[in-house]
Motif scaffolding. Sequence first.
Motif, PDB file in Angstrom:
ATOM      1  N   PRO A   1      -3.170  -2.475  -4.387  1.00  0.00           N
ATOM      2  CA  PRO A   1      -2.806  -2.267  -2.942  1.00  0.00           C
ATOM      3  C   PRO A   1      -2.568  -3.388  -2.163  1.00  0.00           C
ATOM      4  O   PRO A   1      -3.718  -3.830  -2.209  1.00  0.00           O
ATOM      5  CB  PRO A   1      -2.926  -0.938  -2.619  1.00  0.00           C
TER       6      PRO A   1
ATOM      7  N   ALA B   1       2.229   1.620  -3.608  1.00  0.00           N
ATOM      8  CA  ALA B   1       1.137   2.083  -4.372  1.00  0.00           C
ATOM      9  C   ALA B   1       0.451   3.458  -4.407  1.00  0.00           C
ATOM     10  O   ALA B   1       0.360   4.060  -5.343  1.00  0.00           O
ATOM     11  CB  ALA B   1      -0.198   0.846  -4.104  1.00  0.00           C
TER      12      ALA B   1
ATOM     13  N   THR C   1       0.838  -1.147   0.088  1.00  0.00           N
ATOM     14  CA  THR C   1       0.005  -0.100  -0.044  1.00  0.00           C
ATOM     15  C   THR C   1       0.869   1.232   0.255  1.00  0.00           C
ATOM     16  O   THR C   1       0.507   2.293  -0.774  1.00  0.00           O
ATOM     17  CB  THR C   1      -0.893   0.131   1.099  1.00  0.00           C
TER      18      THR C   1
END
Length: 334
Positions: free
Chosen positions: A118, A90, A87
């Motif tokens: 993510p 991302a 995450t």
Amino acid sequence: MEDGAGLLPTWVTWQRRPFPDANLILLHGRQPALVDSGFVGHAQDTAAWVRAHAANVALVVNTHWHSDHVGGNALLQAMGAGIAASTPDAQAVARRDPGCCLAEYLDQPVSPYTVDEPLHDGQVLRLGDGDWMVVHTPGHTPGHLSLWQPEERLLAVGDALSDYDVGWVNLALDGPDAATTALASLHRLADLHPRLLLPAHGPIPADPSAAFATAMRRAQRLVDDPTGAVWYGARRIFAFALMIRDGIPTAEVEPYLHARAWLTDAARLLARTPEALAAELVDTMLRSGAIVLREGRLRATAEHTPVAAESLRVPFPRTWPATAPAGADVTEST
């Protein structure tokens, strides 16, 4: 250690690659998946290898965003693959942060890509025909992740460790506790008691327990000796620069180093000027045999695959085409 690749299940195809690439892990099944995608200069080779072993790849999962792990993303994405990453990575890629992939900071080119999925710690992904759990393993980078397949007890560890090394840590960017964080990640991985370790560099260790024990000793040294950790990172980054450029002419080496943000940061942590550190770095690496002067160029001595100069001409992230704005939903899987 003897390579344990022969112990892989039939639905895993493994390719060991020298620098500047990461190893490839291809997971066969209804949702074919690839773990990491190598260096941009060898993206066509990566794609050809994938085509030779699978009709298509539904998803590429990046263990982290360094150039030797995400360099094939753009090409594979153009061929229809989705990209999955941690995450934090991302979100930064979606915002097109100038620091994406540390590409400009490390002077390591990465072609523009987007992240379709993510990933968060504990998430279960269907890769091939198996379920893999995402294990957040920060240290080498804040967003570094590993992948755990509990039925076969397979553990893809990215750069957290190999049978000969541990990932370098960036104390300048990630803070003085980065080495401690990396060591804690190793302990978390060891607690899974994997049958096979799948590292991003080097062979598959024949004895995972021994590989963990060795890695923890090395990681502890980085914790105990921050100065040594800075030097370790500087040596690794400079060697990589020499590998992807077929060496650097001797007259250009020190000006090249003086212009690097990573060297300036290392010099600050080591209480040196960038000029003094550059000269000392070259001298110590020549004396250790890590680099050599040949045909008027400084070259890395570690095994590596040549890179075509034109393949390095890709834009830094600050000029990548815009994508989803920060906070936009980029969670839909391809």
